[in-house]
Design an enzyme around this catalytic site. Sequence first.
Site, mmCIF file in Angstrom:
data_model
loop_
_atom_site.group_PDB
_atom_site.id
_atom_site.type_symbol
_atom_site.label_atom_id
_atom_site.label_comp_id
_atom_site.label_asym_id
_atom_site.label_seq_id
_atom_site.Cartn_x
_atom_site.Cartn_y
_atom_site.Cartn_z
ATOM 1 N N ASP A 184 9.781 10.382 10.701
ATOM 2 C CA ASP A 184 9.948 9.297 9.748
ATOM 3 C C ASP A 184 10.510 8.080 10.475
ATOM 4 O O ASP A 184 10.993 8.176 11.608
ATOM 5 C CB ASP A 184 10.888 9.772 8.633
ATOM 6 C CG ASP A 184 11.156 8.705 7.591
ATOM 7 O OD1 ASP A 184 10.176 8.113 7.092
ATOM 8 O OD2 ASP A 184 12.330 8.457 7.296
ATOM 9 N N ASP A 201 12.234 4.640 8.685
ATOM 10 C CA ASP A 201 13.450 4.077 8.079
ATOM 11 C C ASP A 201 14.472 5.173 7.825
ATOM 12 O O ASP A 201 14.182 6.157 7.144
ATOM 13 C CB ASP A 201 13.117 3.378 6.757
ATOM 14 C CG ASP A 201 12.171 2.202 6.943
ATOM 15 O OD1 ASP A 201 12.524 1.289 7.692
ATOM 16 O OD2 ASP A 201 11.078 2.220 6.344
ATOM 17 N N ASP A 232 14.921 12.030 7.024
ATOM 18 C CA ASP A 232 16.310 11.786 6.654
ATOM 19 C C ASP A 232 16.589 12.035 5.174
ATOM 20 O O ASP A 232 17.714 11.806 4.737
ATOM 21 C CB ASP A 232 16.699 10.343 6.999
ATOM 22 C CG ASP A 232 15.966 9.324 6.127
ATOM 23 O OD1 ASP A 232 14.725 9.408 6.037
ATOM 24 O OD2 ASP A 232 16.626 8.455 5.538
#
Length: 226
Positions: free
Chosen positions: A3, A5, A178
């Site tokens: 991922d 961001d 995240d």
Amino acid sequence: MVDLDGTLVDTLGDFEAALNRTLAGLDLPPVSRALLERTVGKGSEHLIRSVLAHQLALPEVTGLTNVCSARSVDTLYEPAWQAYQQHYQAINGAFSAVYPGVREGLLALQAAGLPMACLTNKPLAFARALLRAKALDGFFGPVFGGDSFERKKPDPLPLQKTCEALGIPPAHTLMVGDSQNDAQAARAAGCPVVLVTYGYNHGEPVRAVDADGHVDRLDELAARLV
């Protein structure tokens, strides 16, 4: 699959700058960083609609005598979207920073010969530009954004398509993210998943999310895998 961001780059500053410039143009109050931490991760459309709904409901907005009843999320979304695109393109990467351990971790994974793809809900053009701005683009083969497929994470489709692009079965393709978006998508796609502990998980404890592991830095994950 990694991922972007909240996993590779702390981009809250970019979101804050672009959204506040957008809101100012709509005569709405600036957004708080705390709200952004709870809202980012499901794509720009969701982010803008959520922020508009929150700001329009603020007492300082609803209490204005000149507020028009037609001033709603639906009526403001299109101008907000157009303004946000322009503002974000202008500042992309200027208010963000690569997380500690990311570059070291990617170098170790690359040296081990592990093929990597970047898979984000961020629009693809913004994702590619950010990776270039932070000198991270050289680590990845395929790069896919929130507009690359018909659906976004937490739907499993983006992960399934990315596995196809890598030529590796889902069961042998690790998702690194995240948030619960990444974990839910990975579980549905049949991929193992590891979450970093420092990103944006909608204001909820990330260690409570069902995953195969949690790490405090990306180079920690690389050390375990390599």
